[in-house]
Design a protein around this motif. Structure first.
Motif, PDB file in Angstrom:
ATOM      1  N   SER A  42      25.627  -8.910  53.247  1.00 34.20           N
ATOM      2  CA  SER A  42      26.313 -10.158  53.558  1.00 34.20           C
ATOM      3  C   SER A  42      27.630 -10.324  52.804  1.00 34.20           C
ATOM      4  CB  SER A  42      25.401 -11.346  53.242  1.00 34.20           C
ATOM      5  OG  SER A  42      25.194 -11.450  51.849  1.00 34.20           O
ATOM      6  N   ARG A  43      28.457 -11.228  53.344  1.00 35.51           N
ATOM      7  CA  ARG A  43      29.698 -11.648  52.703  1.00 35.51           C
ATOM      8  C   ARG A  43      29.728 -13.177  52.708  1.00 35.51           C
ATOM      9  NH1 ARG A  43      29.069  -7.186  51.791  1.00 35.51           N
ATOM     10  NH2 ARG A  43      30.451  -5.392  52.020  1.00 35.51           N
ATOM     11  N   LEU A  44      30.100 -13.753  51.592  1.00 30.31           N
ATOM     12  CA  LEU A  44      30.180 -15.209  51.517  1.00 30.31           C
ATOM     13  C   LEU A  44      31.238 -15.734  52.489  1.00 30.31           C
ATOM     14  CD1 LEU A  44      29.934 -15.766  47.664  1.00 30.31           C
ATOM     15  CD2 LEU A  44      28.227 -16.413  49.383  1.00 30.31           C
ATOM     16  N   TYR A  45      31.086 -16.993  52.888  1.00 30.55           N
ATOM     17  CA  TYR A  45      32.000 -17.579  53.863  1.00 30.55           C
ATOM     18  C   TYR A  45      33.444 -17.531  53.375  1.00 30.55           C
ATOM     19  CZ  TYR A  45      33.882 -20.818  57.303  1.00 30.55           C
ATOM     20  OH  TYR A  45      34.612 -21.378  58.316  1.00 30.55           O
ATOM     21  N   LYS A  46      33.650 -17.741  52.070  1.00 26.39           N
ATOM     22  CA  LYS A  46      35.018 -17.711  51.546  1.00 26.39           C
ATOM     23  C   LYS A  46      35.637 -16.313  51.630  1.00 26.39           C
ATOM     24  CE  LYS A  46      33.632 -17.061  46.688  1.00 26.39           C
ATOM     25  NZ  LYS A  46      33.648 -17.643  45.334  1.00 26.39           N
ATOM     26  N   ASN A  47      34.785 -15.285  51.781  1.00 28.30           N
ATOM     27  CA  ASN A  47      35.254 -13.904  51.924  1.00 28.30           C
ATOM     28  C   ASN A  47      34.976 -13.370  53.322  1.00 28.30           C
ATOM     29  OD1 ASN A  47      35.923 -13.890  49.144  1.00 28.30           O
ATOM     30  ND2 ASN A  47      33.816 -13.355  48.620  1.00 28.30           N
ATOM     31  N   ARG A  48      34.943 -14.265  54.305  1.00 31.05           N
ATOM     32  CA  ARG A  48      34.504 -13.870  55.632  1.00 31.05           C
ATOM     33  C   ARG A  48      35.416 -12.849  56.304  1.00 31.05           C
ATOM     34  NH1 ARG A  48      36.456 -18.952  55.635  1.00 31.05           N
ATOM     35  NH2 ARG A  48      37.976 -19.606  57.205  1.00 31.05           N
ATOM     36  N   GLU A  49      36.647 -12.715  55.834  1.00 31.62           N
ATOM     37  CA  GLU A  49      37.537 -11.707  56.419  1.00 31.62           C
ATOM     38  C   GLU A  49      37.027 -10.291  56.139  1.00 31.62           C
ATOM     39  OE1 GLU A  49      38.729 -12.420  52.263  1.00 31.62           O
ATOM     40  OE2 GLU A  49      38.380 -13.742  53.979  1.00 31.62           O
ATOM     41  N   GLU A  50      36.121 -10.142  55.161  1.00 29.20           N
ATOM     42  CA  GLU A  50      35.528  -8.831  54.865  1.00 29.20           C
ATOM     43  C   GLU A  50      34.330  -8.539  55.764  1.00 29.20           C
ATOM     44  OE1 GLU A  50      34.440  -8.822  50.761  1.00 29.20           O
ATOM     45  OE2 GLU A  50      36.434  -9.423  50.066  1.00 29.20           O
ATOM     46  N   GLY A  51      33.884  -9.522  56.511  1.00 29.03           N
ATOM     47  CA  GLY A  51      32.701  -9.350  57.352  1.00 29.03           C
ATOM     48  C   GLY A  51      33.042  -9.397  58.821  1.00 29.03           C
ATOM     49  N   TRP A  52      32.043  -9.771  59.624  1.00 29.82           N
ATOM     50  CA  TRP A  52      32.273  -9.902  61.055  1.00 29.82           C
ATOM     51  C   TRP A  52      31.553 -11.133  61.585  1.00 29.82           C
ATOM     52  CZ3 TRP A  52      28.928  -6.083  59.204  1.00 29.82           C
ATOM     53  CH2 TRP A  52      27.595  -6.214  59.592  1.00 29.82           C
ATOM     54  N   GLU A  53      32.080 -11.661  62.672  1.00 31.99           N
ATOM     55  CA  GLU A  53      31.494 -12.811  63.355  1.00 31.99           C
ATOM     56  C   GLU A  53      31.622 -12.551  64.850  1.00 31.99           C
ATOM     57  OE1 GLU A  53      33.569 -16.357  62.102  1.00 31.99           O
ATOM     58  OE2 GLU A  53      33.752 -15.642  60.029  1.00 31.99           O
ATOM     59  N   LEU A  54      30.502 -12.429  65.547  1.00 28.60           N
ATOM     60  CA  LEU A  54      30.534 -12.180  66.983  1.00 28.60           C
ATOM     61  C   LEU A  54      30.533 -13.498  67.742  1.00 28.60           C
ATOM     62  CD1 LEU A  54      27.954  -9.248  67.435  1.00 28.60           C
ATOM     63  CD2 LEU A  54      30.422  -9.115  66.986  1.00 28.60           C
ATOM     64  N   SER A  55      31.328 -13.545  68.785  1.00 28.25           N
ATOM     65  CA  SER A  55      31.291 -14.691  69.694  1.00 28.25           C
ATOM     66  C   SER A  55      30.123 -14.523  70.660  1.00 28.25           C
ATOM     67  CB  SER A  55      32.599 -14.772  70.477  1.00 28.25           C
ATOM     68  OG  SER A  55      32.703 -13.650  71.347  1.00 28.25           O
ATOM     69  N   ALA A  56      29.819 -15.570  71.405  1.00 29.39           N
ATOM     70  CA  ALA A  56      28.769 -15.476  72.421  1.00 29.39           C
ATOM     71  C   ALA A  56      29.115 -14.414  73.461  1.00 29.39           C
ATOM     72  CB  ALA A  56      28.566 -16.835  73.083  1.00 29.39           C
ATOM     73  N   ASP A  57      30.391 -14.334  73.837  1.00 28.20           N
ATOM     74  CA  ASP A  57      30.805 -13.325  74.820  1.00 28.20           C
ATOM     75  C   ASP A  57      30.629 -11.913  74.256  1.00 28.20           C
ATOM     76  OD1 ASP A  57      31.430 -15.227  76.701  1.00 28.20           O
ATOM     77  OD2 ASP A  57      33.593 -15.219  76.265  1.00 28.20           O
ATOM     78  N   GLN A  58      30.936 -11.734  72.981  1.00 29.62           N
ATOM     79  CA  GLN A  58      30.751 -10.411  72.374  1.00 29.62           C
ATOM     80  C   GLN A  58      29.275 -10.026  72.309  1.00 29.62           C
ATOM     81  OE1 GLN A  58      33.005 -11.415  68.803  1.00 29.62           O
ATOM     82  NE2 GLN A  58      34.509  -9.810  69.270  1.00 29.62           N
ATOM     83  N   MET A  59      28.425 -11.000  72.030  1.00 33.37           N
ATOM     84  CA  MET A  59      26.994 -10.720  72.028  1.00 33.37           C
ATOM     85  C   MET A  59      26.524 -10.352  73.432  1.00 33.37           C
ATOM     86  SD  MET A  59      25.706 -13.693  69.371  1.00 33.37           S
ATOM     87  CE  MET A  59      23.978 -13.286  69.479  1.00 33.37           C
ATOM     88  N   MET A  60      27.006 -11.036  74.428  1.00 35.92           N
ATOM     89  CA  MET A  60      26.622 -10.719  75.801  1.00 35.92           C
ATOM     90  C   MET A  60      27.163  -9.357  76.233  1.00 35.92           C
ATOM     91  SD  MET A  60      24.543 -12.847  76.997  1.00 35.92           S
ATOM     92  CE  MET A  60      24.548 -12.084  78.626  1.00 35.92           C
ATOM     93  N   HIS A  61      28.320  -8.978  75.712  1.00 36.62           N
ATOM     94  CA  HIS A  61      28.858  -7.654  76.019  1.00 36.62           C
ATOM     95  C   HIS A  61      27.905  -6.563  75.519  1.00 36.62           C
ATOM     96  CE1 HIS A  61      31.807  -4.484  76.672  1.00 36.62           C
ATOM     97  NE2 HIS A  61      31.567  -4.054  75.447  1.00 36.62           N
ATOM     98  N   ILE A  62      27.313  -6.779  74.329  1.00 34.87           N
ATOM     99  CA  ILE A  62      26.337  -5.811  73.808  1.00 34.87           C
ATOM    100  C   ILE A  62      25.125  -5.762  74.728  1.00 34.87           C
ATOM    101  CG2 ILE A  62      24.761  -5.292  71.891  1.00 34.87           C
ATOM    102  CD1 ILE A  62      26.863  -6.585  70.023  1.00 34.87           C
ATOM    103  N   VAL A  63      24.619  -6.922  75.126  1.00 36.05           N
ATOM    104  CA  VAL A  63      23.458  -6.956  76.030  1.00 36.05           C
ATOM    105  C   VAL A  63      23.772  -6.211  77.323  1.00 36.05           C
ATOM    106  CG1 VAL A  63      21.978  -8.458  77.428  1.00 36.05           C
ATOM    107  CG2 VAL A  63      22.558  -9.108  75.069  1.00 36.05           C
ATOM    108  N   LYS A  64      24.930  -6.477  77.902  1.00 39.04           N
ATOM    109  CA  LYS A  64      25.293  -5.863  79.186  1.00 39.04           C
ATOM    110  C   LYS A  64      25.522  -4.362  79.061  1.00 39.04           C
ATOM    111  CE  LYS A  64      27.238 -10.128  81.073  1.00 39.04           C
ATOM    112  NZ  LYS A  64      28.476 -10.863  81.453  1.00 39.04           N
ATOM    113  N   SER A  65      25.863  -3.896  77.859  1.00 43.27           N
ATOM    114  CA  SER A  65      26.053  -2.449  77.665  1.00 43.27           C
ATOM    115  C   SER A  65      24.753  -1.673  77.841  1.00 43.27           C
ATOM    116  CB  SER A  65      26.659  -2.170  76.281  1.00 43.27           C
ATOM    117  OG  SER A  65      25.702  -2.371  75.252  1.00 43.27           O
TER     118      SER A  65
END
Length: 392
Positions: A90-113
């Protein structure tokens, strides 16, 4: 590869320690082990003794059948409000640029793959992001079910759920009903770590406590949903803490019967705040799996999570009480790769998993999330499987 009754009798009778002989007799006659007997196994028993007993129990329950499923993971984010000392992910919210955040569309793209591929489960788990609400996940699950209704959604640790419910100002019971109505079908077992407060206060003081974790799984079970349970081992806990953890799970299972499988998770010490703590040996790992199988007499299944152990050590656990190796994963999880596990690109094809299980003298059974048999691969020709893209 059946561990015979007479063979186990011989194992027990040749044991010099009277306490261990008594425990062995209780296992043979299907009597429940006490809290102290669980500790005694950790303190006194050899790997050969607990391994032989655990293999007997495993084969009595499942024969040589060894289960796996065809699944993929979605990890929506590794941004997290909590600061668990053992976590490399994990990465703390204040350091979120070091992590990742998927949108709903990105999550659906994984499902559709995975459209057209014979996966049966999507496993959704990640960090606890302050901006990802329960409604966000409700909407995502509805979209997944609209797109692929037969795909089983297993999702969200009790840590994630506790935070969602508190932010939404609903009780665990109300929250679980809302998520079930949106398409959630079962829970993973993460976030349990070690229940004992002496350890929990040191390694994960700021996330859901023991009673909260158990309440969420009880709520799921009471709705007819199944879940798994985990234990993080091999760090600062002692034998009493391990048995205390298993005892709480055994008690809840007596009450609800809702747990499918127990999954011991080995602590890995790379890139976290506990890097000074040595990792446990393979011998201690196998003893832990074996003793877990003996103590958790009411859990149907025992799983070795191969991306965490490595495929060879996971294969070894099949002689120490384990009957499940999880799934194909398809390189869709980073939780253990970031902690230094042997599997830095955790993906196994169906053919590779079948081969791994057969090399151990076991029968590979593809299952769904709830352990219904999909296909028995015991007699399948491996060369034919290898040549078929459906299995690779």
């Amino acid at each position: 590869m059946v561990e015979t009754y007479s063979g186990v009798e011989q194992l027990i009778s040749s044991e010099k320690d009277a306490e261990l002989r008594k425990i062995g007799e209780k296992v043979l006659t299907e009597q429940r082990l006490s809290f102290q007997e669980g500790i005694t196994l950790f303190e006194k028993a050899s790997l050969g003794f607990v391994g032989g007993l655990a293999n007997y129990v495993r084969e009595k329950k499942h024969g040589d059948n060894t289960y796996f499923n065809r699944n993929f993971h979605i990890e929506p984010t590794n941004v997290c409000v909590f600061t668990c000392a053992f976590c490399s992910y994990s990465r703390l919210y204040k350091n979120r640029e070091e992590g990742w955040e998927l949108s709903a569309d990105q999550m659906m793209h994984i499902v559709k793959s995975y459209d057209g591929k014979p996966v049966t489960e999507v496993h959704i788990v990640g960090g606890v992001h302050p901006k990802l609400t329960m409604q966000f996940f409700i909407d995502v699950m509805k979209r997944i079910k609209a797109h692929r209704p037969e795909l089983h959604i297993k999702g969200y640790t009790a840590v994630e759920l506790d935070y969602m419910f508190r932010k939404a100002k609903v009780s665990p019971e109300e929250g679980m009903q809302l998520l079930k109505d949106a398409g959630l079908q079962s829970l993973p077992g993460g976030g349990a770590e070690i229940f004992h407060p002496d350890v929990r206060s040191k390694i994960c003081h700021d996330k859901v406590g023991t009673e909260g974790w158990l309440r969420i799984h009880r709520a799921a079970h009471n709705l007819g949903m199944h879940s798994n349970a985990t234990m993080l081992f091999g760090h600062i806990e002692d034998y009493t803490h391990r048995i205390d953890h298993m005892d709480k799970l055994r008690n809840l299972q007596d009450e609800t019967g809702g747990f499918n499988t127990f999954i011991p998770l080995k602590f890995r010490n790379k890139n976290n705040d506990m890097s000074n703590v040595a990792e446990s040996s393979v011998v201690e790992d196998m003893r832990l799996y074996a003793i877990s199988r003996l103590y958790l007499d009411n859990f149907p299944h025992m799983k070795a999570y191969w991306p965490m152990l490595g495929r060879q050590n996971a294969q070894l656990t099949l002689s120490f009480g384990v009957d499940d190796l999880d799934g194909t994963i398809d390189d869709t999880t980073k939780i253990y790769t970031m902690a230094g596990s042997e599997e830095q690109k955790p993906a196994l094809s169906t053919t590779e998993l079948v081969s791994l299980i057969r090399q151990a003298g076991r029968h590979p059974i593809e299952r769904d999330t709830l352990y219904n048999t999909i296909k028995d691969y015991s007699e399948e020709d491996l060369d034919a499987l290898e040549a078929n893209p459906h299995y690779n």
